[in-house]
Design an enzyme around this catalytic site. Sequence first.
Site, PDB file in Angstrom:
ATOM      1  N   TYR A  80     -11.033  15.061  -1.088  1.00  0.00           N
ATOM      2  CA  TYR A  80     -10.905  16.486  -1.414  1.00  0.00           C
ATOM      3  C   TYR A  80     -12.122  17.328  -1.037  1.00  0.00           C
ATOM      4  CZ  TYR A  80      -6.547  15.164  -3.499  1.00  0.00           C
ATOM      5  OH  TYR A  80      -5.280  14.677  -3.665  1.00  0.00           O
ATOM      6  N   THR A 116      11.442   3.018   0.458  1.00  0.00           N
ATOM      7  CA  THR A 116      11.261   4.450   0.174  1.00  0.00           C
ATOM      8  C   THR A 116      12.164   5.300   1.059  1.00  0.00           C
ATOM      9  OG1 THR A 116       9.666   6.241   0.487  1.00  0.00           O
ATOM     10  CG2 THR A 116       9.290   4.282   1.771  1.00  0.00           C
ATOM     11  N   ASP A 117      12.466   6.515   0.585  1.00  0.00           N
ATOM     12  CA  ASP A 117      13.238   7.453   1.420  1.00  0.00           C
ATOM     13  C   ASP A 117      12.407   7.983   2.584  1.00  0.00           C
ATOM     14  OD1 ASP A 117      11.494   9.089  -0.013  1.00  0.00           O
ATOM     15  OD2 ASP A 117      13.032  10.512  -0.664  1.00  0.00           O
ATOM     16  N   GLU A 118      11.073   7.750   2.552  1.00  0.00           N
ATOM     17  CA  GLU A 118      10.216   8.324   3.592  1.00  0.00           C
ATOM     18  C   GLU A 118      10.481   7.711   4.971  1.00  0.00           C
ATOM     19  OE1 GLU A 118       6.161   9.139   2.343  1.00  0.00           O
ATOM     20  OE2 GLU A 118       6.781   9.207   0.253  1.00  0.00           O
ATOM     21  N   ASN A 125       6.370  21.814  -4.070  1.00  0.00           N
ATOM     22  CA  ASN A 125       5.149  21.372  -4.770  1.00  0.00           C
ATOM     23  C   ASN A 125       4.584  22.477  -5.657  1.00  0.00           C
ATOM     24  OD1 ASN A 125       5.348  18.893  -3.525  1.00  0.00           O
ATOM     25  ND2 ASN A 125       3.995  19.450  -1.818  1.00  0.00           N
ATOM     26  N   TYR A 184       2.135   5.249   6.574  1.00  0.00           N
ATOM     27  CA  TYR A 184       2.792   4.613   5.416  1.00  0.00           C
ATOM     28  C   TYR A 184       4.282   4.423   5.693  1.00  0.00           C
ATOM     29  CZ  TYR A 184       5.285   4.392   0.941  1.00  0.00           C
ATOM     30  OH  TYR A 184       6.145   4.038  -0.075  1.00  0.00           O
ATOM     31  N   SER A 244       5.079   1.887   8.328  1.00  0.00           N
ATOM     32  CA  SER A 244       4.915   0.484   7.900  1.00  0.00           C
ATOM     33  C   SER A 244       6.077   0.063   7.000  1.00  0.00           C
ATOM     34  CB  SER A 244       3.563   0.276   7.203  1.00  0.00           C
ATOM     35  OG  SER A 244       3.522   0.946   5.959  1.00  0.00           O
ATOM     36  N   LYS A 245       6.565   0.973   6.149  1.00  0.00           N
ATOM     37  CA  LYS A 245       7.708   0.631   5.288  1.00  0.00           C
ATOM     38  C   LYS A 245       8.977   0.481   6.149  1.00  0.00           C
ATOM     39  CE  LYS A 245       7.939   0.277   1.390  1.00  0.00           C
ATOM     40  NZ  LYS A 245       7.731  -0.870   0.461  1.00  0.00           N
ATOM     41  N   GLU A 303       0.906  -1.149   0.000  1.00  0.00           N
ATOM     42  CA  GLU A 303       0.000   0.000   0.000  1.00  0.00           C
ATOM     43  C   GLU A 303       0.941   1.193   0.000  1.00  0.00           C
ATOM     44  OE1 GLU A 303      -3.191   0.330  -0.213  1.00  0.00           O
ATOM     45  OE2 GLU A 303      -3.790  -1.764  -0.057  1.00  0.00           O
TER      46      GLU A 303
HETATM   47  P1  NAD Z   1       1.484   1.097  -6.391  1.00  0.00           P
HETATM   48  O1  NAD Z   1       0.514   1.432  -5.305  1.00  0.00           O
HETATM   49  O2  NAD Z   1       1.349   1.752  -7.714  1.00  0.00           O
HETATM   50  O3  NAD Z   1       1.480  -0.485  -6.660  1.00  0.00           O
HETATM   51  C1  NAD Z   1       1.439  -1.419  -5.614  1.00  0.00           C
HETATM   52  C2  NAD Z   1       1.059  -2.769  -6.232  1.00  0.00           C
HETATM   53  O4  NAD Z   1       1.022  -3.722  -5.163  1.00  0.00           O
HETATM   54  C3  NAD Z   1      -0.325  -2.778  -6.887  1.00  0.00           C
HETATM   55  O5  NAD Z   1      -0.258  -3.432  -8.135  1.00  0.00           O
HETATM   56  C4  NAD Z   1      -1.196  -3.556  -5.902  1.00  0.00           C
HETATM   57  O6  NAD Z   1      -2.250  -4.278  -6.537  1.00  0.00           O
HETATM   58  C5  NAD Z   1      -0.166  -4.497  -5.286  1.00  0.00           C
HETATM   59  N1  NAD Z   1      -0.559  -4.946  -3.942  1.00  0.00           N
HETATM   60  C6  NAD Z   1      -1.008  -4.178  -2.919  1.00  0.00           C
HETATM   61  N2  NAD Z   1      -1.298  -4.940  -1.853  1.00  0.00           N
HETATM   62  C7  NAD Z   1      -1.006  -6.229  -2.212  1.00  0.00           C
HETATM   63  C8  NAD Z   1      -1.072  -7.463  -1.526  1.00  0.00           C
HETATM   64  N3  NAD Z   1      -1.525  -7.552  -0.261  1.00  0.00           N
HETATM   65  N4  NAD Z   1      -0.690  -8.582  -2.192  1.00  0.00           N
HETATM   66  C9  NAD Z   1      -0.240  -8.521  -3.470  1.00  0.00           C
HETATM   67  N5  NAD Z   1      -0.165  -7.366  -4.162  1.00  0.00           N
HETATM   68  C10 NAD Z   1      -0.546  -6.230  -3.535  1.00  0.00           C
HETATM   69  O7  NAD Z   1       2.909   1.375  -5.735  1.00  0.00           O
HETATM   70  P2  NAD Z   1       4.258   1.878  -6.437  1.00  0.00           P
HETATM   71  O8  NAD Z   1       4.255   3.354  -6.438  1.00  0.00           O
HETATM   72  O9  NAD Z   1       4.479   1.137  -7.689  1.00  0.00           O
HETATM   73  O10 NAD Z   1       5.317   1.411  -5.346  1.00  0.00           O
HETATM   74  C11 NAD Z   1       5.943   0.123  -5.442  1.00  0.00           C
HETATM   75  C12 NAD Z   1       6.939  -0.010  -4.289  1.00  0.00           C
HETATM   76  O11 NAD Z   1       7.909   1.031  -4.368  1.00  0.00           O
HETATM   77  C13 NAD Z   1       6.291   0.122  -2.906  1.00  0.00           C
HETATM   78  O12 NAD Z   1       6.902  -0.801  -2.048  1.00  0.00           O
HETATM   79  C14 NAD Z   1       6.605   1.540  -2.490  1.00  0.00           C
HETATM   80  O13 NAD Z   1       6.691   1.631  -1.086  1.00  0.00           O
HETATM   81  C15 NAD Z   1       7.959   1.748  -3.145  1.00  0.00           C
HETATM   82  N6  NAD Z   1       8.297   3.132  -3.505  1.00  0.00           N
HETATM   83  C16 NAD Z   1       7.417   3.913  -4.214  1.00  0.00           C
HETATM   84  C17 NAD Z   1       7.795   5.212  -4.572  1.00  0.00           C
HETATM   85  C18 NAD Z   1       6.876   6.099  -5.395  1.00  0.00           C
HETATM   86  O14 NAD Z   1       7.176   7.287  -5.560  1.00  0.00           O
HETATM   87  N7  NAD Z   1       5.795   5.593  -5.959  1.00  0.00           N
HETATM   88  C19 NAD Z   1       9.039   5.714  -4.196  1.00  0.00           C
HETATM   89  C20 NAD Z   1       9.906   4.890  -3.474  1.00  0.00           C
HETATM   90  C21 NAD Z   1       9.532   3.599  -3.135  1.00  0.00           C
HETATM   91  P1  TYD Z   2       2.383  12.371  -3.118  1.00  0.00           P
HETATM   92  O1  TYD Z   2       2.416  12.309  -4.610  1.00  0.00           O
HETATM   93  O2  TYD Z   2       1.179  11.859  -2.396  1.00  0.00           O
HETATM   94  O3  TYD Z   2       3.713  11.652  -2.605  1.00  0.00           O
HETATM   95  P2  TYD Z   2       4.354  11.610  -1.094  1.00  0.00           P
HETATM   96  O4  TYD Z   2       3.370  12.095  -0.118  1.00  0.00           O
HETATM   97  O5  TYD Z   2       4.651  10.153  -0.941  1.00  0.00           O
HETATM   98  O6  TYD Z   2       5.589  12.466  -1.180  1.00  0.00           O
HETATM   99  O7  TYD Z   2       2.584  13.883  -2.687  1.00  0.00           O
HETATM  100  C1  TYD Z   2       3.701  14.623  -3.135  1.00  0.00           C
HETATM  101  C2  TYD Z   2       3.637  15.983  -2.463  1.00  0.00           C
HETATM  102  O8  TYD Z   2       2.497  16.692  -2.964  1.00  0.00           O
HETATM  103  C3  TYD Z   2       3.458  15.907  -0.958  1.00  0.00           C
HETATM  104  O9  TYD Z   2       4.190  16.975  -0.351  1.00  0.00           O
HETATM  105  C4  TYD Z   2       1.965  16.126  -0.748  1.00  0.00           C
HETATM  106  C5  TYD Z   2       1.597  17.037  -1.894  1.00  0.00           C
HETATM  107  N1  TYD Z   2       0.218  16.892  -2.437  1.00  0.00           N
HETATM  108  C6  TYD Z   2      -0.595  18.020  -2.617  1.00  0.00           C
HETATM  109  O10 TYD Z   2      -0.175  19.166  -2.330  1.00  0.00           O
HETATM  110  N2  TYD Z   2      -1.842  17.853  -3.127  1.00  0.00           N
HETATM  111  C7  TYD Z   2      -2.336  16.632  -3.472  1.00  0.00           C
HETATM  112  O11 TYD Z   2      -3.514  16.530  -3.909  1.00  0.00           O
HETATM  113  C8  TYD Z   2      -1.495  15.483  -3.291  1.00  0.00           C
HETATM  114  C9  TYD Z   2      -1.988  14.101  -3.637  1.00  0.00           C
HETATM  115  C10 TYD Z   2      -0.216  15.665  -2.780  1.00  0.00           C
END
Ligand code: NAD
Ligand code: TYD
Length: 351
Positions: A348, A132-134, A256, A157, A160-161, A86
């Site tokens: 929203y 993630t860097d978070e 942002n 989030y 949990s990571k 998630e």
């Molecule tokens: P996403 O939400 O787009 O995709 C997550 C995928 O996991 C989906 O296809 C979903 O169906 C699947 N999934 C969720 N719960 C599941 C479960 N219980 N069993 C099996 N599959 C399940 O996420 P993303 O943005 O592609 O991120 C992928 C990974 O990279 C994550 O671990 C996230 O923490 C990490 N990450 C994301 C970002 C980012 O900017 N998106 C940055 C750094 C790290």
């Molecule tokens: P997001 O794309 O949700 O990534 P993360 O929270 O994992 O960094 O958000 C990126 C930045 O944009 C974050 O500072 C929150 C902000 N944000 C808004 O200002 N408006 C929005 O509707 C959303 C989804 C995010």
Amino acid sequence: MKKVILITGGAGFIGSHLVRLFVTKYPNYTIVNLDKLTYAGNLENLKDIEDAPNYEFVKGDITDLNMLRTLFKKYGFTSVIHCAAESHVDRSISDPLAFVHTNVIGTVCLLQTAREYWNNNFNDTLFYHISTDEVYGSLGSEGFFTETTAYDPRSPYSASKASSDHFVRAYYHTYGLPVKISNCSNNYGPNHFPEKLIPLCILNILHEKPLPIYGKGENVRDWLFVEDHVRAIDVIFHTGKTGETYNIGGHNEWTNIDLVKELCRQMDEKLGRPPGTNEKLITFVKDRAGHDLRYAIDATKLSRELGWEPSLQFQEGISKTIDWYLQNEEWLKDVTSGSYQHYYEQQYHKR
Ligand code: NAD
Ligand code: TYD
């Protein structure tokens, strides 16, 4: 030994780019994509490779231990690249338990199954955890996250990571499971679900809807093109050291508000609207609870030790991303029908 790789979450944003890269670049590997297909998972993301002879999709939940055991036996996985999660901070604020379930319990179920199946025969095996860097928390205006920055997660989030990262390291130290972890900054690019800032704003600009900016828009994120991220995963998977962590980022920090203005400017041009038209859609809304101020990655280790560098300048990456959304309106229409509308109202209309 022939590699048989389990990629979890391969129907999501990053996972689908990773699956495509591995399936096309390594025809000798077998790639099995395990995904629950939550709202964020979409097999349309993989239409172009779904019939490849070295690719299989399995629908399933990573918290289902019995299914995982059966799957490991059936395919004989030699490695796991664990992307399933998630992934959206705002959803974690409204439903933290769902994040504990998938991100913590799911990761431990995978670790446990891999450990049982490999049964101390760890030659040529690897559990690679995508994080993630978070997990490092929030920076002030100075400094960067390195691999030795103390964990300080602040959202459900990131907590949990962080927990899942700790379990991965615990399996390395306690059981000798060969692991690698990478912690990446914010990704952007094609196939990004429009609940995150960049795709949400592209969609809303397209439909001339308000662009919701949390607080004053002064929060800073460090953006990396998704294809650069999966290239880094490829490099770390093949040449990174077992037991190590690598930070991935592109030295590309944006507030942002500046980022959204850049999107507005490029989309004025691409949609043939007079300059300044889209900026009028910017709307400041109530801030996110516990909103981390700034993320910024120091990726020196990855560059120095493994030679990875980002390939795209941000303006170019954003332009490619906007073009992809403009050319894939059907994809957008599909993912924003049904439950997306409900999410959007909840998220929203209360702000
Ligand atoms: P996403 O939400 O787009 O995709 C997550 C995928 O996991 C989906 O296809 C979903 O169906 C699947 N999934 C969720 N719960 C599941 C479960 N219980 N069993 C099996 N599959 C399940 O996420 P993303 O943005 O592609 O991120 C992928 C990974 O990279 C994550 O671990 C996230 O923490 C990490 N990450 C994301 C970002 C980012 O900017 N998106 C940055 C750094 C790290
Ligand atoms: P997001 O794309 O949700 O990534 P993360 O929270 O994992 O960094 O958000 C990126 C930045 O944009 C974050 O500072 C929150 C902000 N944000 C808004 O200002 N408006 C929005 O509707 C959303 C989804 C995010």
